[in-house]
Design an enzyme around this catalytic site. Structure first.
Site, PDB file in Angstrom:
ATOM      1  N   ASP A  82     -72.833 -50.456  -6.084  1.00 55.59           N
ATOM      2  CA  ASP A  82     -73.640 -51.148  -5.074  1.00 55.59           C
ATOM      3  C   ASP A  82     -72.885 -51.054  -3.755  1.00 55.59           C
ATOM      4  OD1 ASP A  82     -74.750 -52.919  -3.286  1.00 55.59           O
ATOM      5  OD2 ASP A  82     -74.984 -54.550  -4.739  1.00 55.59           O
TER       6      ASP A  82
ATOM      7  N   TYR B 295     -72.399 -60.083  -5.741  1.00 54.91           N
ATOM      8  CA  TYR B 295     -73.719 -60.352  -5.163  1.00 54.91           C
ATOM      9  C   TYR B 295     -74.424 -59.014  -5.022  1.00 54.91           C
ATOM     10  CZ  TYR B 295     -77.474 -61.980  -2.163  1.00 54.91           C
ATOM     11  OH  TYR B 295     -78.712 -62.278  -1.653  1.00 54.91           O
TER      12      TYR B 295
ATOM     13  N   LYS C 171     -78.952 -52.375   4.466  1.00 57.75           N
ATOM     14  CA  LYS C 171     -78.347 -52.816   5.737  1.00 57.75           C
ATOM     15  C   LYS C 171     -78.509 -51.777   6.847  1.00 57.75           C
ATOM     16  CE  LYS C 171     -76.378 -56.480   3.570  1.00 57.75           C
ATOM     17  NZ  LYS C 171     -76.806 -57.841   3.761  1.00 57.75           N
TER      18      LYS C 171
HETATM   19  N1  PMP Z   1     -75.850 -55.837  -2.555  1.00 60.05           N
HETATM   20  C1  PMP Z   1     -74.873 -56.257  -1.750  1.00 60.05           C
HETATM   21  C2  PMP Z   1     -73.479 -55.829  -2.028  1.00 60.05           C
HETATM   22  C3  PMP Z   1     -75.182 -57.079  -0.657  1.00 60.05           C
HETATM   23  O1  PMP Z   1     -74.190 -57.507   0.128  1.00 60.05           O
HETATM   24  C4  PMP Z   1     -76.519 -57.438  -0.417  1.00 60.05           C
HETATM   25  C5  PMP Z   1     -76.921 -58.302   0.764  1.00 60.05           C
HETATM   26  N2  PMP Z   1     -75.974 -59.076   1.340  1.00 60.05           N
HETATM   27  C6  PMP Z   1     -77.486 -56.968  -1.288  1.00 60.05           C
HETATM   28  C7  PMP Z   1     -77.119 -56.157  -2.336  1.00 60.05           C
HETATM   29  C8  PMP Z   1     -78.917 -57.333  -1.103  1.00 60.05           C
HETATM   30  O2  PMP Z   1     -79.458 -56.719  -0.006  1.00 60.05           O
HETATM   31  P1  PMP Z   1     -80.787 -57.339   0.669  1.00 60.05           P
HETATM   32  O3  PMP Z   1     -80.372 -58.608   1.321  1.00 60.05           O
HETATM   33  O4  PMP Z   1     -81.222 -56.282   1.624  1.00 60.05           O
HETATM   34  O5  PMP Z   1     -81.764 -57.540  -0.422  1.00 60.05           O
END
Ligand code: PMP
Length: 385
Positions: free
Chosen positions: A229, A149, A250
């Site tokens: 990521d 994700y 985050k």
């Molecule tokens: N990458 C990872 C690994 C995530 O866990 C998330 C959000 N849970 C995101 C990207 C996306 O971040 P955002 O919700 O701030 O768009």
């Protein structure tokens, strides 16, 4: 009554909210992950490590806003920083003094990041990092992994792009499969490899060091850009493997809307707007003073290396203890997923976590909170025997 029936009986206001909101939002929802049947719990307010539901119950917040809530709900240093920013006026439409300071703190803290840019979300950060990789390599294929994700429009839960994922030229590999992935990298001329060092949404499954080292070696050998990521994982101890680009989000924005991407100077310089061939990177709120100020306060005053180390050590202990109780819990440091379905029973006992079992510990959680949690788990398991 079973736990779901007790949940329904105990939360009439959450039920009414869901019903009323559904007249103006699809399913009463503006963030898919928060939905669960028969209706999602809604909160009135948060304080420290606790959340108070619309129906007036107190929950220990073990979810920590899917990692963004690391500082808890009312850290005074963060609140002061936000108030200070607001007192100075919002929405300048120009540069401010804060973005530079947050960039310094981010580049000092995260070794792979020499130059950084801010966004409003982790999703955007990944989109911009991918754009940079495609631009730099003049290639199009991007390797991602089943269960990954990377944002609302960058999700691969079952190994195929989700129906709203952006149309890049995706190649999807099996997470942590060293030899299978090596073969895929050699077969395809990749622009980028985008990988979470630990699958977050995918269930807190850490990659092996061997997998990450293989990605590093193959990316270097084939000219692909390696992107970690770390939107969720940047709070964990570094993996020891250095990517070319890294994305953040985050808690790094102090709990305000935030994302960032950064990495090697030689790559990131493509976004220098003084260059005639610069890549554009827009975003009205990229340098908003509230996020910048909260992020600075968090990184410089609250999240000291010692505080972070203690939080992760606490998570490691909790995970070991839960596994000893007979649960199946995976993760690293302060992040973990309970793969057993205890959700409604834990709600009943006053603990809030993700429906899918995710826990992200926040700084204000106390030892007593965690002791209470272990007792609740023990009681639930005893009742099931
Ligand atoms: N990458 C990872 C690994 C995530 O866990 C998330 C959000 N849970 C995101 C990207 C996306 O971040 P955002 O919700 O701030 O768009």
């Amino acid at each position: 009554m079973n736990a779901v029936e007790r949940y329904v009986a105990r939360n009439p206001r959450s039920a009414a909210r869901a019903q009323a909101a559904s007249t103006v939002m699809p399913g009463g929802n503006t963030r898919t992950v928060l939905h669960f049947d028969p209706f999602p719990l809604a909160f009135e307010r948060g304080e420290g490590a606790y959340l108070y539901s619309l129906d007036g119950d107190r929950y220990v917040d073990l979810l920590g806003e899917f990692t963004a809530g690391l500082y808890g709900h009312s850290n005074p240093v963060i609140l002061d920083a936000i108030r200070r920013a607001l007192d100075g006026g919002i929405s300048f439409g120009g540069h401010n003094a804060l973005e530079h300071r947050l960039a310094e703190l981010v580049t000092e803290r995260f070794e792979p990041i020499e130059l950084v840019r801010f966004t409003n979300s982790g999703t955007e950060a990944n989109l911009m990092a991918l754009a940079l990789a495609l631009h730099n390599t003049q290639r199009t294929k991007v390797l991602v992994f089943t269960g990954a994700y990377h944002g609302g429009v960058l999700a691969f839960p079952t190994g195929v792009p989700s129906s709203v994922t952006v149309p890049h030229d995706w190649v999807v590999g099996a997470y942590d499969d060293v030899e299978g992935t090596r073969a895929l990298i050699r077969e395809h001329e990749l622009a980028a490899i985008l990988v979470e060092p630990m699958l977050g949404s995918g269930g807190c499954i850490p990659a092996s060091k061997a997998f990450l080292e293989m990605l590093r070696a193959e990316a270097t050998a084939t000219g692909a850009v390696l992107i970690f990521d770390e939107v969720m994982t940047s709070r964990l101890p570094p993996t020891g493997v250095l990517p070319d680009l890294m994305t953040l989000g985050k808690y790094v924005g102090g709990g305000m809307s935030f994302g960032a991407f950064g990495g090697k100077r030689s790559l990131m310089e493509a976004y220098d707007p003084a260059r005639p061939d610069a890549l554009a990177h827009a975003g009205t709120f990229n340098n908003n003073v509230v996020t910048m100020s909260a992020g600075i306060a968090g990184l410089s005053e609250v999240l000291t290396p010692g505080a972070l180390e203690a939080l992760n050590a606490r998570g490691d202990r909790l995970r070991a203890e839960l596994n000893d109780l007979g649960l199946n819990v995976t993760g690293r440091g302060s992040l973990m997923t309970i793969h057993d379905d205890l959700f409604f029973e834990l709600l009943d006992a006053g603990f809030w976590l993700a429906k899918r079992g995710m826990i992200a510990l926040s700084l204000p959680i106390t030892d007593e909170d965690l002791a209470g949690f272990k007792t609740a788990v023990t009681d639930i398991l005893d009742r099931r025997c």
